[in-house]
Design an enzyme around this catalytic site. Structure first.
Site, PDB file in Angstrom:
ATOM      1  N   CYS A   1       0.860  -1.176   0.000  1.00 54.65           N
ATOM      2  CA  CYS A   1       0.000   0.000   0.000  1.00 54.65           C
ATOM      3  C   CYS A   1       0.899   1.230   0.000  1.00 54.65           C
ATOM      4  O   CYS A   1       2.103   1.133   0.254  1.00 54.65           O
ATOM      5  CB  CYS A   1      -0.935  -0.004   1.213  1.00 54.65           C
ATOM      6  SG  CYS A   1      -2.351   1.118   1.022  1.00 54.65           S
TER       7      CYS A   1
ATOM      8  N   SER B   1      -6.650  -4.511  14.239  1.00 52.33           N
ATOM      9  CA  SER B   1      -6.156  -3.927  15.484  1.00 52.33           C
ATOM     10  C   SER B   1      -7.269  -3.587  16.463  1.00 52.33           C
ATOM     11  O   SER B   1      -7.144  -3.822  17.670  1.00 52.33           O
ATOM     12  CB  SER B   1      -5.335  -2.673  15.161  1.00 52.33           C
ATOM     13  OG  SER B   1      -6.117  -1.718  14.455  1.00 52.33           O
TER      14      SER B   1
ATOM     15  N   ARG C   1      -3.557   2.500  12.588  1.00 50.64           N
ATOM     16  CA  ARG C   1      -3.110   3.781  12.034  1.00 50.64           C
ATOM     17  C   ARG C   1      -2.182   4.507  12.998  1.00 50.64           C
ATOM     18  O   ARG C   1      -1.271   5.212  12.572  1.00 50.64           O
ATOM     19  CB  ARG C   1      -4.323   4.629  11.661  1.00 50.64           C
ATOM     20  CG  ARG C   1      -5.066   4.045  10.449  1.00 50.64           C
ATOM     21  CD  ARG C   1      -6.360   4.758  10.127  1.00 50.64           C
ATOM     22  NE  ARG C   1      -7.022   4.094   8.996  1.00 50.64           N
ATOM     23  CZ  ARG C   1      -8.246   4.374   8.577  1.00 50.64           C
ATOM     24  NH1 ARG C   1      -8.964   5.311   9.188  1.00 50.64           N
ATOM     25  NH2 ARG C   1      -8.762   3.719   7.551  1.00 50.64           N
TER      26      ARG C   1
ATOM     27  N   CYS D   1      -4.125   5.909  -0.133  1.00 51.50           N
ATOM     28  CA  CYS D   1      -3.580   4.631  -0.590  1.00 51.50           C
ATOM     29  C   CYS D   1      -3.213   4.614  -2.069  1.00 51.50           C
ATOM     30  O   CYS D   1      -2.779   3.581  -2.582  1.00 51.50           O
ATOM     31  CB  CYS D   1      -4.588   3.518  -0.299  1.00 51.50           C
ATOM     32  SG  CYS D   1      -5.002   3.374   1.450  1.00 51.50           S
TER      33      CYS D   1
ATOM     34  N   TYR E   1      -2.878 -10.427  15.778  1.00 57.28           N
ATOM     35  CA  TYR E   1      -1.882 -10.007  16.764  1.00 57.28           C
ATOM     36  C   TYR E   1      -1.837 -10.967  17.946  1.00 57.28           C
ATOM     37  O   TYR E   1      -0.937 -10.872  18.781  1.00 57.28           O
ATOM     38  CB  TYR E   1      -2.195  -8.582  17.237  1.00 57.28           C
ATOM     39  CG  TYR E   1      -2.244  -7.597  16.099  1.00 57.28           C
ATOM     40  CD1 TYR E   1      -1.077  -7.059  15.560  1.00 57.28           C
ATOM     41  CD2 TYR E   1      -3.454  -7.214  15.527  1.00 57.28           C
ATOM     42  CE1 TYR E   1      -1.107  -6.174  14.492  1.00 57.28           C
ATOM     43  CE2 TYR E   1      -3.499  -6.324  14.465  1.00 57.28           C
ATOM     44  CZ  TYR E   1      -2.334  -5.819  13.945  1.00 57.28           C
ATOM     45  OH  TYR E   1      -2.369  -4.939  12.880  1.00 57.28           O
TER      46      TYR E   1
ATOM     47  N   CYS F   1      -0.220   4.248   1.623  1.00 57.61           N
ATOM     48  CA  CYS F   1      -0.669   5.245   2.604  1.00 57.61           C
ATOM     49  C   CYS F   1       0.413   5.614   3.613  1.00 57.61           C
ATOM     50  O   CYS F   1       0.479   6.768   4.054  1.00 57.61           O
ATOM     51  CB  CYS F   1      -1.933   4.757   3.314  1.00 57.61           C
ATOM     52  SG  CYS F   1      -1.761   3.174   4.156  1.00 57.61           S
TER      53      CYS F   1
ATOM     54  N   ARG G   1     -11.286   7.250   3.500  1.00 62.44           N
ATOM     55  CA  ARG G   1     -11.038   6.260   2.452  1.00 62.44           C
ATOM     56  C   ARG G   1     -12.318   5.562   2.005  1.00 62.44           C
ATOM     57  O   ARG G   1     -12.281   4.471   1.445  1.00 62.44           O
ATOM     58  CB  ARG G   1     -10.010   5.237   2.949  1.00 62.44           C
ATOM     59  CG  ARG G   1      -8.650   5.878   3.213  1.00 62.44           C
ATOM     60  CD  ARG G   1      -7.674   4.979   3.926  1.00 62.44           C
ATOM     61  NE  ARG G   1      -6.407   5.678   4.111  1.00 62.44           N
ATOM     62  CZ  ARG G   1      -5.552   5.465   5.103  1.00 62.44           C
ATOM     63  NH1 ARG G   1      -5.827   4.541   6.008  1.00 62.44           N
ATOM     64  NH2 ARG G   1      -4.433   6.147   5.199  1.00 62.44           N
TER      65      ARG G   1
ATOM     66  N   LYS H   1     -11.524  -8.276   5.489  1.00 68.29           N
ATOM     67  CA  LYS H   1     -11.013  -7.417   6.564  1.00 68.29           C
ATOM     68  C   LYS H   1     -12.024  -6.315   6.858  1.00 68.29           C
ATOM     69  O   LYS H   1     -12.457  -5.655   5.911  1.00 68.29           O
ATOM     70  CB  LYS H   1      -9.680  -6.816   6.137  1.00 68.29           C
ATOM     71  CG  LYS H   1      -9.076  -5.830   7.132  1.00 68.29           C
ATOM     72  CD  LYS H   1      -7.808  -5.200   6.575  1.00 68.29           C
ATOM     73  CE  LYS H   1      -7.247  -4.188   7.552  1.00 68.29           C
ATOM     74  NZ  LYS H   1      -6.053  -3.490   7.015  1.00 68.29           N
TER      75      LYS H   1
ATOM     76  N   LYS I   1     -12.267  -5.426   1.751  1.00 69.17           N
ATOM     77  CA  LYS I   1     -11.757  -4.587   2.843  1.00 69.17           C
ATOM     78  C   LYS I   1     -12.748  -3.449   3.051  1.00 69.17           C
ATOM     79  O   LYS I   1     -12.954  -2.621   2.171  1.00 69.17           O
ATOM     80  CB  LYS I   1     -10.371  -4.040   2.502  1.00 69.17           C
ATOM     81  CG  LYS I   1      -9.784  -3.147   3.592  1.00 69.17           C
ATOM     82  CD  LYS I   1      -8.410  -2.639   3.191  1.00 69.17           C
ATOM     83  CE  LYS I   1      -7.829  -1.708   4.226  1.00 69.17           C
ATOM     84  NZ  LYS I   1      -6.485  -1.193   3.835  1.00 69.17           N
TER      85      LYS I   1
END
Length: 367
Positions: A160, A317, A247, A170, A356, A162, A259, A290, A237
């Site tokens: 990406c 996240s 972010r 992006c 994660y 971004c 976005r 996602k 997404k």
């Protein structure tokens, strides 16, 4: 027979109140017993099939395994960095020189794959994201370092712009600030090819530009990487409120606007299905959804629309932080909820989970 018993008791000349109460209890007992043993259909009895912990595990069509987890890693351009990310419990930004000490224990526990996200802090960003594929930048340096240290570890790279553009979007922009699709796709394909050339096993475009899967696939084929590098598409997404901690970690918030014109609207089930079908046709090797938990129906759709493809999902996240926050507040047990959320993704059809929680699962799945 039950009625006969009651009638015979009623024929007794003197029936006391305690006797009447006993009659009612006997009647209730016989009623329950008769229903349980005679009236319930055999097909109604399910609990015998999951009365034991082992037999419970057999009820799922697939079970969580270590190889199903891909660990997202933030790599910065400070080679000695080890910086805590406050909004992502237990996660850090890592410098290239720290990767051996960080990854070695995880590889020893069974870590099979990672996905790299570059976090440039020292470079000069521009409108076309030039630092994204800088040979001295964090991603390419990390690819080469990990390949030399851990030859068996599978390396995916998020693709990406971004994190690297001056405007934080992006893709490349028209003068009025809207996305300029064609040059954006060209630039994204260029970055993907340079990651493959550096040694990435997988490139994963998350930009959501129309046509980028076809462009990347053609670029990989023409350069001789068509059969040497996997193309994992962030096909569905969504424009979600769950990306905030990411972010913060990657420094990728847009400088203006949002976005929503290229990420999918949360209610757009049909649009997600079309995007999945498009990316399959354009050459994606893996289809990703996602975020994960709010979009289990889309994961199931992806499994139905692309039955011959691996289906990935990203436990993003915000999902991760939310599970931690609830556990910290005493709402539930952290491990139990981590399992429940990821098992729901597998149940929906996912075969690969970007999470994660990966380090924890390497321990939990060893016991």
């Amino acid at each position: 027979m039950l009625r006969v018993v009651i009638l015979r008791i009623r024929k007794v000349a003197l029936v006391t109140r305690p006797a009447r109460k006993q009659i009612k209890l006997i009647t209730h007992y016989f009623h329950l017993k008769t229903y349980t043993t005679l009236d319930m259909e055999i097909s109604s009895i399910l609990q015998g099939g999951y009365q034991h912990p082992l037999s419970r595990s057999w009820q799922g069509s697939r079970q969580l395994t270590k190889s199903m987890f891909m660990y997202p890693i933030f790599v910065t351009d400070d080679p000695d960095a080890s910086v805590v990310i406050p909004t992502l419990p237990g996660q850090r930004r890592w410098g290239v020189n720290q990767l051996e000490g960080f990854l070695a224990p995880l590889v020893q526990k069974g870590l099979r794959s990672v996905i790299l996200f570059g976090v440039p802090l020292k470079c000069e960003k521009d409108e076309c994201g030039s630092p994204a594929d800088d040979p001295e930048g964090p991603v390419i340096q990390a690819i080469q370092k990990i390949r030399s240290l851990f030859p068996g570890l599978y390396i995916a790279c998020d693709v990406c712009l971004c994190e690297y553009t001056s405007h934080g979007h992006c893709g490349l922009l028209h003068p009025d600030g809207t996305i300029h699709t064609e040059p954006s796709v060209t630039r994204i394909a260029q970055v993907a090819l340079n990651y493959a050339s550096a040694g990435a096993h997988c490139v994963a475009p998350s930009d959501m530009m129309d046509g980028r899967i076809q462009a990347i696939k053609r670029s990989l084929i023409d350069a001789g990487f068509g059969n040497r590098c996997t193309l994992m598409s962030y096909s569905a997404k969504f424009a979600s409120g769950l990306y905030g901690p990411f972010r913060d970690a990657a420094g990728s918030a847009p400088a203006f606007g949002d976005r929503k014109c290229y990420q999918l609207p949360p209610s757009a089930k049909g649009l997600a299905r079309r995007a999945i079908q498009r990316d399959v046709a354009e050459g994606a090797d893996i289809i990703m959804v996602k975020p994960s938990l709010p979009y289990l129906d889309i994961i199931a759709d992806a499994a139905q629309l692309a039955p011959d493809h691996p289906i990935a999902c990203y436990q993003v996240s915000g999902e991760f932080a939310m599970v931690h926050a609830g556990a910290t507040a005493g709402v539930y047990d952290l491990k139990a909820m981590a399992f429940e959320t990821t098992e729901s993704m597998v149940r929906a059809g996912a075969t690969l989970i970007l999470s994660y929680f990966t380090p924890e699962f390497l321990d939990w799945l060893s016991t």
